[in-house]
Design an enzyme around this catalytic site. Structure first.
Site, PDB file in Angstrom:
ATOM      1  NE  ARG A 178      -4.662   2.769  17.086  1.00 26.05           N
ATOM      2  CZ  ARG A 178      -3.952   2.841  15.965  1.00 26.05           C
ATOM      3  NH1 ARG A 178      -3.535   4.005  15.494  1.00 26.05           N
ATOM      4  NH2 ARG A 178      -3.644   1.746  15.310  1.00 26.05           N
TER       5      ARG A 178
ATOM      6  CD  GLU B 173      -8.949   3.188   8.955  1.00 27.11           C
ATOM      7  OE1 GLU B 173      -8.653   2.712  10.053  1.00 27.11           O
ATOM      8  OE2 GLU B 173      -8.211   3.076   7.954  1.00 27.11           O
TER       9      GLU B 173
ATOM     10  CG  ASN C  89      -6.524   6.254   6.786  1.00 25.25           C
ATOM     11  OD1 ASN C  89      -7.553   5.862   6.268  1.00 25.25           O
ATOM     12  ND2 ASN C  89      -5.739   5.450   7.489  1.00 25.25           N
TER      13      ASN C  89
ATOM     14  N   GLY D 206      -0.348  -0.072  14.801  1.00 24.24           N
ATOM     15  CA  GLY D 206      -0.302  -1.461  14.346  1.00 24.24           C
ATOM     16  C   GLY D 206       0.738  -1.643  13.249  1.00 24.24           C
ATOM     17  CB  THR D 207       1.617   0.104  10.376  1.00 27.95           C
ATOM     18  OG1 THR D 207       1.544   1.484  10.732  1.00 27.95           O
ATOM     19  CG2 THR D 207       0.256  -0.381   9.975  1.00 27.95           C
TER      20      THR D 207
ATOM     21  CG  ASP E 143      -3.585   3.728  -0.776  1.00 34.96           C
ATOM     22  OD1 ASP E 143      -4.300   3.470  -1.764  1.00 34.96           O
ATOM     23  OD2 ASP E 143      -3.490   2.951   0.194  1.00 34.96           O
TER      24      ASP E 143
ATOM     25  CG  ASP F  15      -3.246  -0.852  -1.726  1.00 34.02           C
ATOM     26  OD1 ASP F  15      -3.368   0.307  -1.280  1.00 34.02           O
ATOM     27  OD2 ASP F  15      -3.616  -1.856  -1.080  1.00 34.02           O
TER      28      ASP F  15
ATOM     29  CB  SER G  58      -0.930  -0.089   1.217  1.00 33.81           C
ATOM     30  OG  SER G  58      -1.770   0.992   1.295  1.00 33.81           O
TER      31      SER G  58
HETATM   32  C1  16G Z   1      -3.297   0.008   7.977  1.00 34.47           C
HETATM   33  C2  16G Z   1      -4.773  -0.127   7.751  1.00 34.47           C
HETATM   34  C3  16G Z   1      -5.468   1.201   7.887  1.00 34.47           C
HETATM   35  C4  16G Z   1      -5.138   1.845   9.194  1.00 34.47           C
HETATM   36  C5  16G Z   1      -3.656   1.911   9.401  1.00 34.47           C
HETATM   37  C6  16G Z   1      -3.361   2.332  10.813  1.00 34.47           C
HETATM   38  C7  16G Z   1      -6.002  -1.495   6.162  1.00 34.47           C
HETATM   39  C8  16G Z   1      -6.179  -1.922   4.737  1.00 34.47           C
HETATM   40  N1  16G Z   1      -5.029  -0.637   6.409  1.00 34.47           N
HETATM   41  O1  16G Z   1      -2.712   0.777   6.972  1.00 34.47           O
HETATM   42  O2  16G Z   1      -6.842   0.985   7.777  1.00 34.47           O
HETATM   43  O3  16G Z   1      -5.673   3.145   9.255  1.00 34.47           O
HETATM   44  O4  16G Z   1      -3.104   0.625   9.225  1.00 34.47           O
HETATM   45  O5  16G Z   1      -2.005   2.358  11.019  1.00 34.47           O
HETATM   46  O6  16G Z   1      -6.712  -1.937   7.037  1.00 34.47           O
HETATM   47  P1  16G Z   1      -1.419   2.515  12.471  1.00 34.47           P
HETATM   48  O7  16G Z   1      -1.891   1.342  13.289  1.00 34.47           O
HETATM   49  O8  16G Z   1       0.046   2.569  12.273  1.00 34.47           O
HETATM   50  O9  16G Z   1      -1.966   3.803  13.010  1.00 34.47           O
HETATM   51 MG    MG Z   2      -3.821   0.999   0.659  1.00 32.55          MG
END
Ligand code: 16G
Ligand code: MG
Length: 510
Positions: free
Chosen positions: A473, A356, A358, A476-477, A262, A264, A64
């Site tokens: 929080r 969202e 974003n 998650g990434t 974005d 993808d 993505s």
């Molecule tokens: C991922 C998620 C997105 C979310 C983002 C949060 C999908 C396809 N993508 O990119 O929805 O807003 O993570 O990122 O679900 P964060 O946990 O780093 O804030």
């Molecule tokens: Mg994407």
């Protein structure tokens, strides 16, 4: 097992300090050089899964908006959408085991479609996934370079019998949606829409929409993928929305509307540039635009009782939530961050609209809705809902829905921003080593653990009135804690953000 794959897997384990990858908010995602083993396991897993159903499944290879060196795998179930929580757990367990598990399957073979984005690593990872599918005794069909929502839609459409032989017909995606759009649009739409394709796959596919819709919608493409090595680099929705900057190759004209996808093409923001200021339309406003129209149409038939809900996350501006509940009279619900959570909650309503901030989002509806709309002669709304990609939120399709609505409701992009006024808000992040110690409530609006950290946050917030809020929080990434603060006065919001950041710097492991 191929010793090279095993070696790379060991490196991945070391890199992640023996913690295995998780099937996170957007599937498995990592630096691409560590993903070969994962891809092979994903291939075997989904190959076996496909042998337990007569329906087709899919895998999308993409990271993505992430850096070009990253990549990832998202599994597409038969109806599009997301894996169930149980399936996610199963794939994590399966991927961790290094041996081939030949579990009992119902059928001799199955079919899996594999799509990929334009990243340099995507082609070889695609081959590895196809090898895994073959290893499991199923048939993998290479869709080539497609957007994430296109891949999901092709799986969904084949399973519904909307199309046969998808393998040679990726264009079906374009034809299907353009036909509906052309039925909705009576007169050419005024002005020009400039679409920034993030130098990715969306930019490539927009070309076909541009050609097919040329008589009713003028699209100009920028960053459309002719420089694929610059994917998401100074362009695309993540850049525009997070950096609050114009994308490269921006062409200024005061009458133009602008949209960025974005990497993808499942995320979208609109914007315009006026008096030296970039004005961005984020996800909340798409939800409101779509809901306004749906509500207006349904009000014509009071006997038709359909539930509508808007699903947002804690990052939605409170002014939007207030507008949804107080002005539109629509139920607003929060879900945790990540499309899969919003998508699941949206299914609770006859018509669920989720976005969202974003720019990930969709309108999804239950099976009975279209026939009821037909019965009540709400033909335009029926077409509008048919236009929404039911498989997964789709930036290109959301552009078509938006263009139809701005035209139909005679709203300019400037008017759209004036529907309500956002509260000042600030989102920051802090790099930490131990983000996992932070736990929030389900909606991610309140921190619940560690208790002493919660007390420190409450102490800071007790100085301000209830119209101010802050959410903390773990991302998650990334290895960061995200802080989002909001309230009526910008100076106070900045002060809250500063104090929370300072407090976290001394509390967390940096
Ligand atoms: C991922 C998620 C997105 C979310 C983002 C949060 C999908 C396809 N993508 O990119 O929805 O807003 O993570 O990122 O679900 P964060 O946990 O780093 O804030
Ligand atoms: Mg994407």
């Amino acid at each position: 097992m191929d010793p090279q794959l095993r070696d790379e897997h060991r490196q991945l384990l070391e890199k992640n300090q023996k913690q295995l990858l998780t099937y996170g908010t957007s599937g498995f995602r990592e630096e691409s050089k560590y993903l070969k083993f994962v891809g092979w396991r994903v291939g075997i897993f989904i190959g076996q899964m496909s042998k337990n159903t007569t329906l087709k499944l899919g895998v999308m290879i993409t990271a993505s908006h992430n850096k070009i060196i990253d990549n990832g795998f998202k599994i597409v179930p038969p109806k599009g959408g997301m894996l169930s929580i149980e399936e996610e757990q199963n794939i994590e367990i399966f991927y961790k085991s290094e041996e081939i598990v030949q579990s009992e399957t119902q059928y001799d073979t199955g079919i899996v479609y594999v799509g990929r984005d334009t990243r340099p690593s995507s082609e070889s990872l695609c081959q590895i996934v196809l090898d895994g599918i073959k290893e499991a005794g199923a048939i993998g069909i290479n869709l080539g370079i497609v957007t994430t929502p296109q891949c999901a839609f092709l799986v969904y459409a084949t399973n519904l019998g909307l199309v046969n032989q998808i393998e040679s017909n990726q264009q079906f995606f374009v034809e299907y949606f353009c036909n509906i759009f052309l039925q909705l649009i009576k007169n050419p739409i005024k002005g020009t829409l400039v679409i920034d394709g993030a130098e990715g796959v969306g930019g490539i596919w927009i070309k076909y929409f541009q050609e097919k819709l040329a008589n009713v919608l003028t699209i100009q493409r920028i960053n459309y993928g002719d420089e694929p090595h610059l994917l998401n680099d100074g362009c695309g929705s993540e850049f525009v929305q997070k950096e609050k900057k114009l994308p490269k190759n921006f062409v200024y004209d005061p009458t133009y509307r602008y949209a960025s996808l974005d990497g993808d093409a499942d995320r979208l923001v609109y914007y315009y540039f006026e008096q030296n200021k970039l004005q961005i339309i984020e996800g909340d406003r798409f939800a409101i635009l779509f809901a306004m129209y749906i509500k207006q149409q349904l009000q014509k038939k009071p006997d038709l009782k359909l539930s509508i809900g808007i699903i947002q996350t804690a990052y939605a501006n409170s002014a939007s939530t207030k507008y949804i509940t107080e002005n539109l009279g629509i139920y607003a619900k929060y879900a945790p961050t990540g499309v899969k959570y919003l998508h699941r909650v949206a299914h609770e309503f006859d018509i669920g609209i989720y976005f969202e901030a974003n720019g990930h989002g969709a309108v999804i509806y239950k099976d009975h809705v279209l026939s009821q709309l037909k019965e009540f002669e709400l033909f335009e709304l029926e077409l509008f809902l048919k236009l929404s990609n039911q498989a997964v939120g789709d930036a290109i399709i959301n552009i078509l829905m938006t263009e139809f609505l701005l035209n139909k409701l005679e709203i300019t992009i400037q008017d759209w921003l004036l529907i309500y006024q956002d509260y000042p808000a600030l989102s920051t992040k802090l790099y930490v080593k131990n983000k996992q110690i932070i736990k929030t409530n389900y909606e991610e609006t309140t921190l619940i653990e560690p208790i002493d950290l919660k007390q420190k946050v409450d102490e800071i917030m007790s100085k301000y009135d209830k119209s101010y809020r802050t959410c903390i929080r773990p991302s998650g990434t990334e290895n960061v804690v995200r802080i989002h603060s909001e309230g009526p006065q910008v100076e106070i919001v900045k002060e809250i953000d500063f104090r929370i950041n300072e407090m976290l710097k001394s509390y967390m492991e940096i």
